[in-house]
Design an enzyme around this catalytic site. Structure first.
Site, PDB file in Angstrom:
ATOM      1  N   GLU A 225      -0.026  -1.311   5.707  1.00  0.00           N
ATOM      2  CA  GLU A 225       1.063  -0.868   6.589  1.00  0.00           C
ATOM      3  C   GLU A 225       0.889   0.591   6.978  1.00  0.00           C
ATOM      4  OE1 GLU A 225       4.947   1.046   7.585  1.00  0.00           O
ATOM      5  OE2 GLU A 225       3.664   1.442   5.873  1.00  0.00           O
TER       6      GLU A 225
ATOM      7  N   ASP B  48       0.826  -1.216   0.000  1.00  0.00           N
ATOM      8  CA  ASP B  48       0.000   0.000   0.000  1.00  0.00           C
ATOM      9  C   ASP B  48       0.855   1.260   0.000  1.00  0.00           C
ATOM     10  OD1 ASP B  48       0.719  -0.860   2.664  1.00  0.00           O
ATOM     11  OD2 ASP B  48      -0.609   0.672   3.474  1.00  0.00           O
TER      12      ASP B  48
END
Length: 383
Positions: free
Chosen positions: A144, A82
């Protein structure tokens, strides 16, 4: 089989062109499924077995675990899929188009940290995987940048125990073996409003908050005296009061007051220990004013992390790079991966470019990163 794989820049281009923003705001949050499937396909083309795992409690997010070789131990290379959201007005380029200019590759996720997977794939096309004596694992995680849900889920659910792991966050290829954790809480006091002319008829939330802050400041001193780690520039846990709000008028007894605060614990100070210390500090206020004080999390907590200096992973990487491991002030997935096996944070690109408009990675990192990946795979999977 390996000829199926696109070249390095084309892999990079496709990774950047596949949006995978994670955000607490559901309007900005995106699934990473397309990116995970893209990575999964490429690792299968290299001969890896690939498992895609839905991450519970997320908005359609997935982890990918690729494996080559068999047996115990081995090496895990990890990274998150991400990116943070981007500020359209501050980017001068399209965040999803890889742009090469002046020895830099621009795009959202070039440094933090989709690009790491391009380096892994490009390096492994030249490695004869059938000769590995120990397994090589590649982990691609979700979320994350928000909750670390992917790394947490992997560490809680996996039975794998590699010898060691490297997370390819942008450290400018400087090996990182420790960082502080981060917890952020909202302390909320529910008072009883009333007119200021008759104080006895109300309960002033600001006064109760004053008592609470006094207790917290005492805890701050305790943390400073009790916990030390000489490796850090600020060698003790810090506590900050960042935001406070309460009341609505000078002539009203304040009915509600809320404080937002954070603590950055050192490695070795567990989240449950910290929770205990926080509750203990606020216990006298709660006892005096039952039911009026609550503590809530503003963000999911991240523990501190440290890989012991004497571990083989630290020794090997320091020798390969000819430089000592460092400790840093930002947080990563390392405390969760460290629960699985000894972990270092080490990757191409600079943390200075992470979360910035016109994010980029310098092409000077390309050769040393490929060399490093080849060396660690050789060392931990061939011996």
């Amino acid at each position: 089989m390996k000829t199926k794989l696109p070249n390095f820049i084309e892999i990079y281009r496709q990774l950047i062109a596949t949006p995978s923003i994670s955000a607490t705001d559901s309007a900005l949050d995106q699934s990473n499924e397309t990116l995970i499937n893209l990575l999964g396909g490429w690792f299968r083309d290299l001969g890896f077995t690939v498992e895609v795992q839905p991450v519970p409690g997320t908005r359609n997010k997935f982890n990918m675990l690729a494996k080559s070789g068999s047996g115990a131990g081995g090496l895990l290379l990890a990274g998150h899929t991400d990116t943070v959201p981007f500020d359209d007005g501050r980017w001068t380029r399209d965040p999803f188009t890889l742009t090469e200019h002046d020895n830099k590759l621009y795009g959202l996720g070039t440094a933090d940290m989709k690009g790491f997977f391009a380096f892994i794939l490009d390096t492994l096309r030249d490695v004869e995987l059938s000769t590995l004596k120990k397994p090589l694992y590649i982990l691609a995680t979700a979320d994350e940048e928000t909750t670390m849900a992917g790394a947490k889920y992997f560490s809680e659910s996996t039975a794998l125990r590699p010898d060691c792991a490297i997370i390819g966050e942008p450290t400018s290829l400087k090996p990182v073996r420790a960082h502080k954790g981060h917890i952020s809480n909202a302390i909320r006091i529910q008072g009883q409003s009333g007119h200021s002319s008759d104080p006895g008829r109300g309960v002033n939330a600001i006064e109760l908050m004053h008592e609470s802050i006094t207790q917290l400041m005492a805890l701050r001193n305790t943390l400073k005296e009790r916990y030390r780690h000489a490796g850090f520039a600020i060698p003790y846990p810090t506590m900050n009061f960042g935001h406070i709000h309460g009341g609505d008028a000078a002539n009203r007894i304040c009915a509600c007051c809320e404080l937002h605060m954070d603590i950055r614990p050192l490695p070795g100070l567990t989240l449950s220990d910290l929770d205990g210390l926080l509750n203990e500090a606020l216990a006298p206020v709660s006892a005096r004013w039952p039911g009026r004080l609550t503590v809530g999390e503003l963000h999911p907590p991240i523990p501190g992390y440290e890989c012991p200096r004497e571990h083989q992973l630290v020794q090997v990487v320091e020798k390969l790079l000819g430089r000592e491991t460092e400790v840093v002030n930002y947080c990563t997935e390392a405390p969760f991966i460290q629960q699985v096996c000894p972990t270092l944070v080490l990757g191409p690109g600079s943390i200075e470019q992470a979360h910035q408009p016109d994010e980029f990675i310098d092409t000077a990192f390309i050769k040393p990163t490929r060399d490093l990946i080849a060396q660690v795979v050789h060392h931990f999977c061939h011996h």
